[in-house]
Design a protein around this motif. Structure first.
Motif, PDB file in Angstrom:
ATOM      1  N   PHE A  25       0.822  -1.208   0.000  1.00  0.00           N
ATOM      2  CA  PHE A  25       0.000   0.000   0.000  1.00  0.00           C
ATOM      3  C   PHE A  25       0.859   1.262   0.000  1.00  0.00           C
ATOM      4  CE2 PHE A  25      -3.688  -2.563   1.772  1.00  0.00           C
ATOM      5  CZ  PHE A  25      -4.333  -2.602   0.547  1.00  0.00           C
ATOM      6  N   LEU A  26       2.028   1.211   0.628  1.00  0.00           N
ATOM      7  CA  LEU A  26       2.941   2.358   0.551  1.00  0.00           C
ATOM      8  C   LEU A  26       3.443   2.564  -0.876  1.00  0.00           C
ATOM      9  CD1 LEU A  26       5.018   2.105   3.839  1.00  0.00           C
ATOM     10  CD2 LEU A  26       3.451   3.921   3.175  1.00  0.00           C
ATOM     11  N   ASN A  27       3.640   1.474  -1.597  1.00  0.00           N
ATOM     12  CA  ASN A  27       4.026   1.602  -3.008  1.00  0.00           C
ATOM     13  C   ASN A  27       2.875   2.110  -3.865  1.00  0.00           C
ATOM     14  OD1 ASN A  27       6.642   0.840  -2.635  1.00  0.00           O
ATOM     15  ND2 ASN A  27       6.489  -1.084  -3.721  1.00  0.00           N
ATOM     16  N   LEU A  28       1.631   1.884  -3.428  1.00  0.00           N
ATOM     17  CA  LEU A  28       0.477   2.363  -4.176  1.00  0.00           C
ATOM     18  C   LEU A  28       0.220   3.852  -3.990  1.00  0.00           C
ATOM     19  CD1 LEU A  28      -2.196  -0.441  -3.623  1.00  0.00           C
ATOM     20  CD2 LEU A  28      -0.673  -0.139  -5.556  1.00  0.00           C
ATOM     21  N   MET A  29       0.845   4.455  -2.994  1.00  0.00           N
ATOM     22  CA  MET A  29       0.618   5.878  -2.714  1.00  0.00           C
ATOM     23  C   MET A  29       0.985   6.720  -3.929  1.00  0.00           C
ATOM     24  SD  MET A  29      -0.537   6.126   0.376  1.00  0.00           S
ATOM     25  CE  MET A  29      -0.272   7.803   0.802  1.00  0.00           C
ATOM     26  N   PRO A  30       0.250   7.782  -4.171  1.00  0.00           N
ATOM     27  CA  PRO A  30       0.545   8.636  -5.340  1.00  0.00           C
ATOM     28  C   PRO A  30       1.717   9.580  -5.062  1.00  0.00           C
ATOM     29  CG  PRO A  30      -1.378   9.466  -4.184  1.00  0.00           C
ATOM     30  CD  PRO A  30      -0.969   8.198  -3.488  1.00  0.00           C
ATOM     31  N   TRP A  31       2.909   9.042  -5.084  1.00  0.00           N
ATOM     32  CA  TRP A  31       4.098   9.851  -4.834  1.00  0.00           C
ATOM     33  C   TRP A  31       4.434  10.745  -6.023  1.00  0.00           C
ATOM     34  CZ3 TRP A  31       5.119   9.477   0.092  1.00  0.00           C
ATOM     35  CH2 TRP A  31       4.951   8.277   0.766  1.00  0.00           C
ATOM     36  N   GLY A  32       3.771  10.535  -7.140  1.00  0.00           N
ATOM     37  CA  GLY A  32       4.092  11.320  -8.331  1.00  0.00           C
ATOM     38  C   GLY A  32       5.298  10.736  -9.036  1.00  0.00           C
ATOM     39  N   ARG A  33       6.057  11.569  -9.659  1.00  0.00           N
ATOM     40  CA  ARG A  33       7.233  11.138 -10.418  1.00  0.00           C
ATOM     41  C   ARG A  33       8.510  11.271  -9.590  1.00  0.00           C
ATOM     42  NH1 ARG A  33       6.417   8.291 -14.725  1.00  0.00           N
ATOM     43  NH2 ARG A  33       8.317   9.112 -15.606  1.00  0.00           N
ATOM     44  N   LEU A  34       8.410  11.191  -8.287  1.00  0.00           N
ATOM     45  CA  LEU A  34       9.586  11.327  -7.423  1.00  0.00           C
ATOM     46  C   LEU A  34      10.508  10.130  -7.600  1.00  0.00           C
ATOM     47  CD1 LEU A  34       7.908  12.592  -4.147  1.00  0.00           C
ATOM     48  CD2 LEU A  34       9.108  13.946  -5.843  1.00  0.00           C
ATOM     49  N   MET A  35      11.774  10.406  -7.785  1.00  0.00           N
ATOM     50  CA  MET A  35      12.744   9.331  -7.981  1.00  0.00           C
ATOM     51  C   MET A  35      13.313   8.830  -6.654  1.00  0.00           C
ATOM     52  SD  MET A  35      13.090   8.682 -11.147  1.00  0.00           S
ATOM     53  CE  MET A  35      14.384   8.650 -12.319  1.00  0.00           C
ATOM     54  N   MET A  36      13.200   9.596  -5.594  1.00  0.00           N
ATOM     55  CA  MET A  36      13.880   9.246  -4.350  1.00  0.00           C
ATOM     56  C   MET A  36      12.987   8.469  -3.382  1.00  0.00           C
ATOM     57  SD  MET A  36      16.667  12.164  -4.046  1.00  0.00           S
ATOM     58  CE  MET A  36      17.288  11.460  -2.640  1.00  0.00           C
ATOM     59  N   VAL A  37      11.822   8.048  -3.823  1.00  0.00           N
ATOM     60  CA  VAL A  37      10.933   7.245  -2.980  1.00  0.00           C
ATOM     61  C   VAL A  37      11.336   5.782  -3.148  1.00  0.00           C
ATOM     62  CG1 VAL A  37       8.556   6.546  -2.548  1.00  0.00           C
ATOM     63  CG2 VAL A  37       9.063   8.900  -3.207  1.00  0.00           C
ATOM     64  N   PRO A  38      11.694   5.113  -2.049  1.00  0.00           N
ATOM     65  CA  PRO A  38      12.168   3.722  -2.179  1.00  0.00           C
ATOM     66  C   PRO A  38      11.043   2.757  -2.499  1.00  0.00           C
ATOM     67  CG  PRO A  38      12.022   4.336   0.115  1.00  0.00           C
ATOM     68  CD  PRO A  38      11.709   5.575  -0.668  1.00  0.00           C
ATOM     69  N   ASP A  39      11.433   1.594  -2.936  1.00  0.00           N
ATOM     70  CA  ASP A  39      10.499   0.502  -3.185  1.00  0.00           C
ATOM     71  C   ASP A  39      10.301  -0.220  -1.858  1.00  0.00           C
ATOM     72  OD1 ASP A  39       8.997  -1.555  -4.109  1.00  0.00           O
ATOM     73  OD2 ASP A  39      10.441  -2.253  -5.600  1.00  0.00           O
ATOM     74  N   PHE A  40       9.190   0.065  -1.202  1.00  0.00           N
ATOM     75  CA  PHE A  40       8.947  -0.470   0.130  1.00  0.00           C
ATOM     76  C   PHE A  40       8.749  -1.980   0.114  1.00  0.00           C
ATOM     77  CE2 PHE A  40       7.668   3.995   0.555  1.00  0.00           C
ATOM     78  CZ  PHE A  40       8.474   4.356   1.618  1.00  0.00           C
ATOM     79  N   VAL A  41       8.156  -2.495  -0.947  1.00  0.00           N
ATOM     80  CA  VAL A  41       7.971  -3.945  -1.038  1.00  0.00           C
ATOM     81  C   VAL A  41       9.333  -4.639  -1.097  1.00  0.00           C
ATOM     82  CG1 VAL A  41       7.059  -5.811  -2.459  1.00  0.00           C
ATOM     83  CG2 VAL A  41       5.698  -3.768  -2.102  1.00  0.00           C
ATOM     84  N   ALA A  42      10.249  -4.086  -1.864  1.00  0.00           N
ATOM     85  CA  ALA A  42      11.586  -4.673  -1.954  1.00  0.00           C
ATOM     86  C   ALA A  42      12.288  -4.623  -0.603  1.00  0.00           C
ATOM     87  CB  ALA A  42      12.415  -3.953  -3.012  1.00  0.00           C
ATOM     88  N   LEU A  43      12.152  -3.523   0.106  1.00  0.00           N
ATOM     89  CA  LEU A  43      12.783  -3.407   1.426  1.00  0.00           C
ATOM     90  C   LEU A  43      12.234  -4.431   2.413  1.00  0.00           C
ATOM     91  CD1 LEU A  43      13.123   0.391   2.214  1.00  0.00           C
ATOM     92  CD2 LEU A  43      14.885  -1.333   2.374  1.00  0.00           C
ATOM     93  N   VAL A  44      10.916  -4.562   2.455  1.00  0.00           N
ATOM     94  CA  VAL A  44      10.304  -5.504   3.403  1.00  0.00           C
ATOM     95  C   VAL A  44      10.624  -6.943   2.999  1.00  0.00           C
ATOM     96  CG1 VAL A  44       8.095  -6.304   4.329  1.00  0.00           C
ATOM     97  CG2 VAL A  44       8.547  -3.876   4.127  1.00  0.00           C
ATOM     98  N   LEU A  45      10.654  -7.208   1.699  1.00  0.00           N
ATOM     99  CA  LEU A  45      11.040  -8.553   1.253  1.00  0.00           C
ATOM    100  C   LEU A  45      12.472  -8.882   1.662  1.00  0.00           C
ATOM    101  CD1 LEU A  45       9.486  -8.877  -2.300  1.00  0.00           C
ATOM    102  CD2 LEU A  45       9.026 -10.319  -0.327  1.00  0.00           C
ATOM    103  N   VAL A  46      13.386  -7.944   1.489  1.00  0.00           N
ATOM    104  CA  VAL A  46      14.776  -8.180   1.890  1.00  0.00           C
ATOM    105  C   VAL A  46      14.846  -8.412   3.391  1.00  0.00           C
ATOM    106  CG1 VAL A  46      17.047  -7.108   2.123  1.00  0.00           C
ATOM    107  CG2 VAL A  46      15.847  -6.992  -0.038  1.00  0.00           C
ATOM    108  N   PHE A  47      14.110  -7.599   4.158  1.00  0.00           N
ATOM    109  CA  PHE A  47      14.135  -7.770   5.607  1.00  0.00           C
ATOM    110  C   PHE A  47      13.676  -9.164   6.011  1.00  0.00           C
ATOM    111  CE2 PHE A  47      12.028  -7.866   9.678  1.00  0.00           C
ATOM    112  CZ  PHE A  47      13.027  -7.406  10.507  1.00  0.00           C
ATOM    113  N   TRP A  48      12.526  -9.593   5.497  1.00  0.00           N
ATOM    114  CA  TRP A  48      12.007 -10.901   5.904  1.00  0.00           C
ATOM    115  C   TRP A  48      12.830 -12.039   5.318  1.00  0.00           C
ATOM    116  CZ3 TRP A  48       9.805 -10.793  10.169  1.00  0.00           C
ATOM    117  CH2 TRP A  48       8.882  -9.817  10.516  1.00  0.00           C
TER     118      TRP A  48
END
Length: 170
Positions: A25-48
């Protein structure tokens, strides 16, 4: 080795699922065309994958990648391939990463995130031939800088209480 070692409680599978859904859902947020917003799914996947490699494996990474492909309207399997490789390499080095303190762990996470982004970039270059610029990789750098915060937040439910009850058997 003066840092405290904690005995963690077993992880709740519902918490793992909740954290993956929240990251989606954090990745679904309308961040616009911002390049500096991380891929939260990738981060949580790496963590787990690093902390619970037997509970969150490559299959879950593939499924999350397919969900992200649907959301991004990307080539079917682009994110799935990237997340699968990310998950595989995170599981491969999970024992080594856990030996290091958090600031050093982010130096191990950065190449993982860069590799996943590189796979996505190669697929996009094969499709349209447009290079998005070097700022494209800034989300991996920001994601790795968020690694200590993600680790503290996701390990918080597993930490034992400091004021231990003496009547408890464990």
């Amino acid at each position: 080795m003066n840092r405290p070692h904690y005995i963690l409680l077993p992880v709740n599978p519902f918490f793992i699922g909740f954290s993956l859904i929240l990251a989606f859902f954090l990745n679904l947020m309308p961040w616009g065309r911002l390049m500096m917003v991380p891929d939260f799914v990738a981060l949580v996947l790496v963590f787990w994958n690093i902390h619970q490699p037997r509970k969150v494996a490559v299959g879950i990474a593939f499924f999350m990648g397919l969900l992200m492909d649907l959301h991004n309207s990307a080539l079917w399997g682009e994110n799935a391939l990237a997340y699968t490789l990310l998950s595989y390499f995170a599981i491969t080095i999970h024992r080594r990463v856990l030996w290091f303190p958090l600031p050093i762990q982010l130096l191990h996470v950065l190449p993982l995130l860069l590799c996943a982004q590189g796979v996505e970039l190669v697929v996009r270059l094969l499709l349209n031939g447009k290079f998005p610029g070097w700022m494209y990789f800034s989300e991996s750098v920001v994601g790795s800088l968020l690694w200590p915060l993600i680790t503290v937040l996701l390990l918080a439910p597993q930490r034992r209480a400091v004021d231990r009850d003496e009547t408890r058997p464990i």
